[in-house]
Design a protein around this motif. Structure first.
Motif, PDB file in Angstrom:
ATOM      1  N   MET A 143     -25.407   1.144  10.216  1.00  0.00           N
ATOM      2  CA  MET A 143     -24.515   0.610  11.230  1.00  0.00           C
ATOM      3  C   MET A 143     -24.390  -0.895  11.042  1.00  0.00           C
ATOM      4  N   SER A 144     -23.233  -1.383  11.215  1.00  0.00           N
ATOM      5  CA  SER A 144     -22.944  -2.798  11.050  1.00  0.00           C
ATOM      6  C   SER A 144     -23.176  -3.555  12.359  1.00  0.00           C
ATOM      7  N   LYS A 145     -23.427  -4.832  12.254  1.00  0.00           N
ATOM      8  CA  LYS A 145     -23.525  -5.637  13.471  1.00  0.00           C
ATOM      9  C   LYS A 145     -22.139  -6.028  13.969  1.00  0.00           C
ATOM     10  N   TYR A 146     -21.094  -5.696  13.200  1.00  0.00           N
ATOM     11  CA  TYR A 146     -19.710  -5.945  13.602  1.00  0.00           C
ATOM     12  C   TYR A 146     -19.037  -4.619  13.906  1.00  0.00           C
ATOM     13  N   SER A 147     -18.218  -4.627  14.919  1.00  0.00           N
ATOM     14  CA  SER A 147     -17.478  -3.419  15.299  1.00  0.00           C
ATOM     15  C   SER A 147     -16.083  -3.463  14.707  1.00  0.00           C
ATOM     16  N   LYS A 148     -15.521  -2.277  14.515  1.00  0.00           N
ATOM     17  CA  LYS A 148     -14.128  -2.216  14.076  1.00  0.00           C
ATOM     18  C   LYS A 148     -13.290  -2.959  15.101  1.00  0.00           C
ATOM     19  N   GLY A 149     -12.368  -3.763  14.603  1.00  0.00           N
ATOM     20  CA  GLY A 149     -11.517  -4.554  15.481  1.00  0.00           C
ATOM     21  C   GLY A 149     -12.023  -5.964  15.716  1.00  0.00           C
ATOM     22  N   ASN A 150     -13.300  -6.230  15.389  1.00  0.00           N
ATOM     23  CA  ASN A 150     -13.815  -7.598  15.531  1.00  0.00           C
ATOM     24  C   ASN A 150     -13.058  -8.542  14.623  1.00  0.00           C
ATOM     25  N   ARG A 151     -12.789  -9.720  15.125  1.00  0.00           N
ATOM     26  CA  ARG A 151     -12.217 -10.791  14.310  1.00  0.00           C
ATOM     27  C   ARG A 151     -13.395 -11.524  13.691  1.00  0.00           C
ATOM     28  N   VAL A 152     -13.352 -11.710  12.378  1.00  0.00           N
ATOM     29  CA  VAL A 152     -14.457 -12.366  11.679  1.00  0.00           C
ATOM     30  C   VAL A 152     -13.940 -13.497  10.790  1.00  0.00           C
ATOM     31  N   PHE A 153     -14.868 -14.375  10.455  1.00  0.00           N
ATOM     32  CA  PHE A 153     -14.603 -15.528   9.604  1.00  0.00           C
ATOM     33  C   PHE A 153     -15.669 -15.544   8.521  1.00  0.00           C
ATOM     34  N   ALA A 154     -15.247 -15.660   7.263  1.00  0.00           N
ATOM     35  CA  ALA A 154     -16.202 -15.740   6.152  1.00  0.00           C
ATOM     36  C   ALA A 154     -16.602 -17.199   5.974  1.00  0.00           C
ATOM     37  N   PHE A 155     -17.877 -17.484   6.177  1.00  0.00           N
ATOM     38  CA  PHE A 155     -18.357 -18.862   6.060  1.00  0.00           C
ATOM     39  C   PHE A 155     -19.089 -19.112   4.743  1.00  0.00           C
ATOM     40  N   GLU A 156     -19.257 -18.067   3.955  1.00  0.00           N
ATOM     41  CA  GLU A 156     -19.922 -18.170   2.650  1.00  0.00           C
ATOM     42  C   GLU A 156     -19.263 -17.206   1.677  1.00  0.00           C
ATOM     43  N   GLY A 157     -19.618 -17.347   0.412  1.00  0.00           N
ATOM     44  CA  GLY A 157     -19.235 -16.366  -0.592  1.00  0.00           C
ATOM     45  C   GLY A 157     -17.817 -16.489  -1.113  1.00  0.00           C
ATOM     46  N   GLU A 158     -17.394 -15.426  -1.766  1.00  0.00           N
ATOM     47  CA  GLU A 158     -16.104 -15.379  -2.449  1.00  0.00           C
ATOM     48  C   GLU A 158     -14.915 -15.617  -1.518  1.00  0.00           C
ATOM     49  N   TYR A 159     -15.035 -15.204  -0.265  1.00  0.00           N
ATOM     50  CA  TYR A 159     -13.915 -15.307   0.680  1.00  0.00           C
ATOM     51  C   TYR A 159     -14.118 -16.419   1.709  1.00  0.00           C
ATOM     52  N   LYS A 160     -14.950 -17.384   1.367  1.00  0.00           N
ATOM     53  CA  LYS A 160     -15.258 -18.493   2.272  1.00  0.00           C
ATOM     54  C   LYS A 160     -13.968 -19.134   2.796  1.00  0.00           C
ATOM     55  N   GLY A 161     -13.923 -19.324   4.136  1.00  0.00           N
ATOM     56  CA  GLY A 161     -12.782 -19.974   4.763  1.00  0.00           C
ATOM     57  C   GLY A 161     -11.684 -19.011   5.197  1.00  0.00           C
ATOM     58  N   LYS A 162     -11.844 -17.734   4.912  1.00  0.00           N
ATOM     59  CA  LYS A 162     -10.809 -16.754   5.259  1.00  0.00           C
ATOM     60  C   LYS A 162     -11.230 -15.995   6.517  1.00  0.00           C
ATOM     61  N   SER A 163     -10.220 -15.569   7.282  1.00  0.00           N
ATOM     62  CA  SER A 163     -10.513 -14.798   8.480  1.00  0.00           C
ATOM     63  C   SER A 163      -9.714 -13.507   8.454  1.00  0.00           C
ATOM     64  N   GLY A 164     -10.152 -12.553   9.269  1.00  0.00           N
ATOM     65  CA  GLY A 164      -9.469 -11.273   9.334  1.00  0.00           C
ATOM     66  C   GLY A 164     -10.106 -10.368  10.360  1.00  0.00           C
ATOM     67  N   GLU A 165      -9.740  -9.093  10.260  1.00  0.00           N
ATOM     68  CA  GLU A 165     -10.186  -8.089  11.217  1.00  0.00           C
ATOM     69  C   GLU A 165     -11.014  -7.026  10.505  1.00  0.00           C
ATOM     70  N   VAL A 166     -12.164  -6.683  11.087  1.00  0.00           N
ATOM     71  CA  VAL A 166     -13.001  -5.615  10.538  1.00  0.00           C
ATOM     72  C   VAL A 166     -12.280  -4.297  10.789  1.00  0.00           C
ATOM     73  N   ILE A 167     -12.051  -3.547   9.698  1.00  0.00           N
ATOM     74  CA  ILE A 167     -11.380  -2.256   9.852  1.00  0.00           C
ATOM     75  C   ILE A 167     -12.277  -1.083   9.468  1.00  0.00           C
ATOM     76  N   ASP A 168     -13.406  -1.374   8.788  1.00  0.00           N
ATOM     77  CA  ASP A 168     -14.315  -0.299   8.391  1.00  0.00           C
ATOM     78  C   ASP A 168     -15.596  -0.911   7.846  1.00  0.00           C
ATOM     79  N   TYR A 169     -16.509  -0.040   7.402  1.00  0.00           N
ATOM     80  CA  TYR A 169     -17.772  -0.473   6.816  1.00  0.00           C
ATOM     81  C   TYR A 169     -17.876   0.098   5.412  1.00  0.00           C
ATOM     82  N   GLN A 170     -18.642  -0.552   4.585  1.00  0.00           N
ATOM     83  CA  GLN A 170     -18.834  -0.111   3.201  1.00  0.00           C
ATOM     84  C   GLN A 170     -20.306   0.201   3.017  1.00  0.00           C
ATOM     85  N   ASN A 171     -20.608   1.304   2.385  1.00  0.00           N
ATOM     86  CA  ASN A 171     -22.002   1.682   2.168  1.00  0.00           C
ATOM     87  C   ASN A 171     -22.645   0.965   0.997  1.00  0.00           C
TER      88      ASN A 171
END
Length: 150
Positions: free
Chosen positions: A1-29
């Motif tokens: 289980m993720s600490k983020y729920s589907k529909g949460n608005r998130v912001f990437a503060f590190e990594g490959e997508y640093k500075g980008k924002s979007g909406e959680v639509i699913d989880y990856q195993n």
């Protein structure tokens, strides 16, 4: 289980997508070290990417961000004015101002009332897809839903 729920608005503060924002639509195993990834639909180009949870945080809008999103909506409404009945074209900017005040005062119930009015009128007069796909509306909705109950 993720600490983020589907529909949460998130912001990437590190990594490959640093500075980008979007909406959680699913989880990856697939595991990134000890954490799972979230499937995020990015605002920038609507692409869907998997971002490690450790690189994400919930998107929190400050007052300046709120003002920017409301200004963006007003601009979009001016561009759509020919599609909207004149009465509604005048009312929606007024209700956006009320929405802005509700967010400033952190009044969740007032926010929900104003957001409901704005989104329903836009669905009815523009089209349902406009509300479902509008990033500014999604950001405001997410922020308003997370206001504390007074």
């Amino acid at each position: 289980m993720s600490k983020y729920s589907k529909g949460n608005r998130v912001f990437a503060f590190e990594g490959e997508y640093k500075g980008k924002s979007g909406e959680v639509i699913d989880y990856q195993n697939i595991e990134f070290g000890m954490q799972k990834g979230c499937i995020v639909k990015l605002d920038e180009d609507s692409s869907t990417v998997c971002i490690p949870e450790r690189d994400l945080e919930v998107e929190n809008l400050n007052l300046e961000d709120i003002n920017i999103e409301i200004t963006n909506l007003k601009t979009q409404l001016k561009e759509l004015a020919h599609q909207i009945p004149e009465k509604i074209a005048k009312e929606i900017p007024e209700h956006l101002a009320y929405l802005q005040e509700a967010l400033k005062s952190k009044s969740k119930s007032e926010f929900l009332n104003e957001y409901h009015y704005i989104s329903k009128e836009l669905e009815r007069t523009v089209n349902p897809d406009f509300v479902d796909s509008n990033i500014s509306l999604k950001k405001l909705q997410h922020h308003g839903k997370n206001l504390p109950e007074l």
